[in-house]
Motif scaffolding. Structure first.
Motif, PDB file in Angstrom:
ATOM      1  N   ASN A   3       7.884   6.535   4.727  1.00  0.00           N
ATOM      2  CA  ASN A   3       7.128   5.413   4.152  1.00  0.00           C
ATOM      3  C   ASN A   3       6.162   4.829   5.179  1.00  0.00           C
ATOM      4  O   ASN A   3       5.010   4.517   4.869  1.00  0.00           O
ATOM      5  N   ILE A   4       6.636   4.674   6.410  1.00  0.00           N
ATOM      6  CA  ILE A   4       5.767   4.139   7.470  1.00  0.00           C
ATOM      7  C   ILE A   4       4.594   5.083   7.730  1.00  0.00           C
ATOM      8  O   ILE A   4       3.447   4.646   7.893  1.00  0.00           O
ATOM      9  N   ILE A   5       4.886   6.394   7.730  1.00  0.00           N
ATOM     10  CA  ILE A   5       3.803   7.379   7.892  1.00  0.00           C
ATOM     11  C   ILE A   5       2.822   7.263   6.728  1.00  0.00           C
ATOM     12  O   ILE A   5       1.595   7.301   6.909  1.00  0.00           O
ATOM     13  N   GLY A   6       3.372   7.107   5.504  1.00  0.00           N
ATOM     14  CA  GLY A   6       2.524   6.938   4.328  1.00  0.00           C
ATOM     15  C   GLY A   6       1.665   5.690   4.416  1.00  0.00           C
ATOM     16  O   GLY A   6       0.490   5.701   4.014  1.00  0.00           O
ATOM     17  N   ASN A   7       2.243   4.599   4.943  1.00  0.00           N
ATOM     18  CA  ASN A   7       1.450   3.377   5.146  1.00  0.00           C
ATOM     19  C   ASN A   7       0.246   3.651   6.048  1.00  0.00           C
ATOM     20  O   ASN A   7      -0.877   3.218   5.765  1.00  0.00           O
ATOM     21  N   TYR A   8       0.503   4.349   7.141  1.00  0.00           N
ATOM     22  CA  TYR A   8      -0.569   4.657   8.093  1.00  0.00           C
ATOM     23  C   TYR A   8      -1.679   5.467   7.423  1.00  0.00           C
ATOM     24  O   TYR A   8      -2.872   5.212   7.630  1.00  0.00           O
ATOM     25  N   ILE A   9      -1.264   6.404   6.580  1.00  0.00           N
ATOM     26  CA  ILE A   9      -2.246   7.274   5.927  1.00  0.00           C
ATOM     27  C   ILE A   9      -3.017   6.527   4.842  1.00  0.00           C
ATOM     28  O   ILE A   9      -4.252   6.583   4.788  1.00  0.00           O
ATOM     29  N   PHE A  10      -2.283   5.820   3.970  1.00  0.00           N
ATOM     30  CA  PHE A  10      -2.913   5.237   2.784  1.00  0.00           C
ATOM     31  C   PHE A  10      -3.581   3.883   3.047  1.00  0.00           C
ATOM     32  O   PHE A  10      -4.612   3.576   2.449  1.00  0.00           O
ATOM     33  N   ILE A  11      -2.986   3.044   3.915  1.00  0.00           N
ATOM     34  CA  ILE A  11      -3.581   1.725   4.174  1.00  0.00           C
ATOM     35  C   ILE A  11      -4.902   1.873   4.907  1.00  0.00           C
ATOM     36  O   ILE A  11      -5.924   1.286   4.517  1.00  0.00           O
ATOM     37  N   TYR A  12      -4.901   2.683   5.992  1.00  0.00           N
ATOM     38  CA  TYR A  12      -6.071   2.767   6.862  1.00  0.00           C
ATOM     39  C   TYR A  12      -6.986   3.950   6.548  1.00  0.00           C
ATOM     40  O   TYR A  12      -8.091   4.035   7.085  1.00  0.00           O
ATOM     41  N   GLY A  13      -6.518   4.878   5.683  1.00  0.00           N
ATOM     42  CA  GLY A  13      -7.363   6.003   5.302  1.00  0.00           C
ATOM     43  C   GLY A  13      -7.428   7.104   6.334  1.00  0.00           C
ATOM     44  O   GLY A  13      -8.480   7.374   6.919  1.00  0.00           O
ATOM     45  N   HIS A  14      -6.311   7.780   6.566  1.00  0.00           N
ATOM     46  CA  HIS A  14      -6.257   8.897   7.509  1.00  0.00           C
ATOM     47  C   HIS A  14      -5.915  10.186   6.758  1.00  0.00           C
ATOM     48  O   HIS A  14      -5.560  10.163   5.580  1.00  0.00           O
ATOM     49  N   CYS A  15      -6.004  11.292   7.461  1.00  0.00           N
ATOM     50  CA  CYS A  15      -5.654  12.612   6.901  1.00  0.00           C
ATOM     51  C   CYS A  15      -6.443  12.916   5.630  1.00  0.00           C
ATOM     52  O   CYS A  15      -5.905  13.504   4.664  1.00  0.00           O
ATOM     53  N   GLY A  16      -7.680  12.491   5.595  1.00  0.00           N
ATOM     54  CA  GLY A  16      -8.538  12.784   4.452  1.00  0.00           C
ATOM     55  C   GLY A  16      -8.377  11.847   3.266  1.00  0.00           C
ATOM     56  O   GLY A  16      -9.069  12.011   2.252  1.00  0.00           O
ATOM     57  N   MET A  17      -7.480  10.863   3.362  1.00  0.00           N
ATOM     58  CA  MET A  17      -7.277   9.915   2.270  1.00  0.00           C
ATOM     59  C   MET A  17      -8.236   8.735   2.414  1.00  0.00           C
ATOM     60  O   MET A  17      -8.606   8.356   3.526  1.00  0.00           O
ATOM     61  N   PRO A  18      -8.643   8.125   1.280  1.00  0.00           N
ATOM     62  CA  PRO A  18      -9.503   6.933   1.373  1.00  0.00           C
ATOM     63  C   PRO A  18      -8.726   5.727   1.885  1.00  0.00           C
ATOM     64  O   PRO A  18      -7.493   5.673   1.759  1.00  0.00           O
ATOM     65  N   GLU A  19      -9.414   4.759   2.465  1.00  0.00           N
ATOM     66  CA  GLU A  19      -8.781   3.527   2.935  1.00  0.00           C
ATOM     67  C   GLU A  19      -8.436   2.666   1.723  1.00  0.00           C
ATOM     68  O   GLU A  19      -9.304   2.145   1.041  1.00  0.00           O
ATOM     69  N   MET A  20      -7.114   2.483   1.459  1.00  0.00           N
ATOM     70  CA  MET A  20      -6.665   1.815   0.239  1.00  0.00           C
ATOM     71  C   MET A  20      -6.096   0.423   0.494  1.00  0.00           C
ATOM     72  O   MET A  20      -5.791  -0.314  -0.451  1.00  0.00           O
ATOM     73  N   GLY A  21      -5.897   0.063   1.740  1.00  0.00           N
ATOM     74  CA  GLY A  21      -5.393  -1.272   2.048  1.00  0.00           C
ATOM     75  C   GLY A  21      -4.035  -1.547   1.421  1.00  0.00           C
ATOM     76  O   GLY A  21      -3.125  -0.717   1.469  1.00  0.00           O
ATOM     77  N   LEU A  22      -3.898  -2.712   0.793  1.00  0.00           N
ATOM     78  CA  LEU A  22      -2.623  -3.141   0.212  1.00  0.00           C
ATOM     79  C   LEU A  22      -2.137  -2.181  -0.867  1.00  0.00           C
ATOM     80  O   LEU A  22      -0.943  -1.899  -0.964  1.00  0.00           O
ATOM     81  N   THR A  23      -3.049  -1.653  -1.682  1.00  0.00           N
ATOM     82  CA  THR A  23      -2.660  -0.693  -2.720  1.00  0.00           C
ATOM     83  C   THR A  23      -2.038   0.555  -2.100  1.00  0.00           C
ATOM     84  O   THR A  23      -1.087   1.122  -2.649  1.00  0.00           O
ATOM     85  N   GLY A  24      -2.539   0.958  -0.943  1.00  0.00           N
ATOM     86  CA  GLY A  24      -1.965   2.100  -0.244  1.00  0.00           C
ATOM     87  C   GLY A  24      -0.541   1.848   0.203  1.00  0.00           C
ATOM     88  O   GLY A  24       0.311   2.745   0.153  1.00  0.00           O
ATOM     89  N   ALA A  25      -0.252   0.614   0.640  1.00  0.00           N
ATOM     90  CA  ALA A  25       1.119   0.249   1.017  1.00  0.00           C
ATOM     91  C   ALA A  25       2.038   0.346  -0.195  1.00  0.00           C
ATOM     92  O   ALA A  25       3.178   0.825  -0.101  1.00  0.00           O
ATOM     93  N   GLY A  26       1.552  -0.090  -1.360  1.00  0.00           N
ATOM     94  CA  GLY A  26       2.345   0.000  -2.583  1.00  0.00           C
ATOM     95  C   GLY A  26       2.602   1.439  -2.985  1.00  0.00           C
ATOM     96  O   GLY A  26       3.713   1.790  -3.405  1.00  0.00           O
ATOM     97  N   LEU A  27       1.590   2.304  -2.843  1.00  0.00           N
ATOM     98  CA  LEU A  27       1.745   3.715  -3.181  1.00  0.00           C
ATOM     99  C   LEU A  27       2.772   4.383  -2.277  1.00  0.00           C
ATOM    100  O   LEU A  27       3.624   5.151  -2.738  1.00  0.00           O
ATOM    101  N   SER A  28       2.734   4.073  -1.001  1.00  0.00           N
ATOM    102  CA  SER A  28       3.688   4.654  -0.056  1.00  0.00           C
ATOM    103  C   SER A  28       5.112   4.218  -0.385  1.00  0.00           C
ATOM    104  O   SER A  28       6.050   5.025  -0.343  1.00  0.00           O
TER     105      SER A  28
END
Length: 447
Positions: free
Chosen positions: A167-192
């Protein structure tokens, strides 16, 4: 008495480690979101502190598995314990439908809670992702409670810790937009978080159905008679709904005051999220040992050991109090540094530093009520505990939080000053109920 200390520590330590994994996740979520933006931290505060009621209701409902399965484990009737899981599945499907309906209604009611308008674009998608994960969250709670009750707490520990790391790795990827993913911010934390709930549920189910050592439980699950399923379903619902209400009321006061804090402003709401994270740090560590108390008490209920019930509760209380004292001291000394871990906003950090004082004041009361609440769960004393929690947390806590924080103008600190009072009231009421329940139990089996 000494053997109870050893048993509780052996049983409870994996639960504590699993809870620490959840705490690390909560810290990481709050820290990552806070450093992304203060507005998103405030939005997360409101959504988390209201959606957590859904999680608490699911956890509380499944707490009923312990007093139902525990006595079977105490008597080594493992197939009957497995049969209970089939009834629990049906009960939890019904619960999923109810909680999803509630959460969707809350989603559409967001504009009516008087929160800052700037938070709405962040709240809506974050809440929607959490709603989608409700089925996996509920079934994950069922499976975790089962493995804990049969004494296999290490399984829960590894599943939770592994999923939280991902989940923490997912937060890093989805919140800030790493590994080719868009920067999703709070929504990225929810997805993770949603993906981690799916992983937890699937991991528990695979272990239950595929590992040979649980074959006897699986057989009981598959071969359960209609009469057994119906009887267990009725028993679980009789305990589960009151247990869910009690757990929701108990922690709901901490969550619902987010509405009052939101009326004060965005920065107090952001500080409140940091404080809730700190509060959960203490409570979840207590809960690891307290859950072990509940499990051991349920086993002793099955073999009618009144003396052991008393001894294991006392032993657990001393362990929890020791843990509380050890944690209070460093938090008090480092109170001016805590806020800066989560945000660079100086006003939020200042509010956190002064609100830590009420947090410290109620730790002994929280340890006391947590110990007794779980002993009562092991005894199956859900109804009386529900009413005691309602008095302590809704009749005492919520009005007092509003009076001190909003009406008298003491702000966030005033809101939190209500908690030492309500937790003390809860501890006293639980103690009275425990003494009476123990007397009835002793009269029933030792007449």
């Amino acid at each position: 008495m000494h053997s109870h200390y050893k048993d509780l520590i052996c049983l409870g330590t994996p639960i504590v480690i699993g809870q620490i994994g959840n705490l690390v996740l909560n810290f990481a979520d709050t820290l990552m979101i806070g450093h992304h933006s203060t507005v998103e931290l405030a939005a997360a505060s409101f959504v988390n502190n209201t959606f957590v009621l859904v999680l608490l209701f699911a956890m509380g409902f499944n707490f009923a598995l312990t007093p139902v399965i525990g006595p079977f484990i105490g008597r080594n009737e493992k197939d009957k314990a497995g049969a209970v899981m089939r009834s629990a599945l049906f009960a939890n499907i019904m619960l999923i439908c109810m909680l999803t309906t509630f959460a969707v209604a809350f989603y559409f009611a967001l504009p009516f809670f008087g929160q800052p308008e700037e938070l709405m674009p962040f709240m809506r998608p974050y809440l929607l992702v959490n709603i989608c994960s409700i089925p996996f969250m509920v079934l994950g709670c069922q499976m975790k409670q089962f493995f804990d009750t049969i004494g296999r707490t290490r399984i829960s520990m590894w599943v939770l810790v592994s999923s939280n790391v991902l989940n923490i790795i997912g937060n890093y990827i989805f919140i800030y937009g790493h590994c080719g993913m868009p920067e999703m911010g709070l929504t990225g934390a929810g997805l993770s978080t949603a993906l981690s709930r799916v992983l937890i549920c699937l991991s528990f189910c695979l272990i239950f159905f595929l590992k040979k050592e649980f074959a006897v439980y699986k057989k009981g699950f598959v071969m359960a008679s209609k009469d057994a399923v119906k009887s267990n379903f009725k028993h679980l619902n009789g305990l589960g709904w009151t247990s869910a209400l009690q757990a929701t009321v108990e922690c709901g006061a901490f969550s619902l005051v987010a509405i009052f804090v939101g009326w004060i402003g965005t920065k107090p709401l952001a500080a409140h999220q940091v404080m809730i994270t700190m509060s959960m740090f203490f409570y979840n560590i207590y809960l690891g040992i307290a859950t072990a108390i509940s499990i051991r008490v349920s086993h002793f209920v099955g073999i009618h050991e009144t003396k052991s019930i008393v001894e294991v509760t006392k032993s657990g209380f001393f362990i929890i109090i020791t843990m509380a004292v050890c944690m209070i001291i460093p938090v008090f000394l480092l109170r001016h540094m805590v806020g800066s871990m989560f945000t660079a906003d100086e006003e939020v950090c200042r509010l956190v530093a002064i609100t830590i004082i009420p947090l410290i004041l109620y730790q002994i009361s929280d340890a006391f009520q947590c110990c007794l609440a779980n002993a009562l769960r092991g005894l199956g004393e859900m109804r009386s505990m529900m009413w005691a929690a309602f008095v302590a947390y809704f009749i005492v806590s919520l009005p007092l939080s509003w009076i001190l924080g909003n009406f008298l103008g003491f702000g966030l600190v005033g809101t939190w000053l209500a908690f030492p009072v309500c937790l003390t009231v809860a501890g006293i009421l639980y103690y009275i109920i425990f003494k009476r329940a123990l007397a009835r139990f002793s009269d029933t089996y030792h007449a």
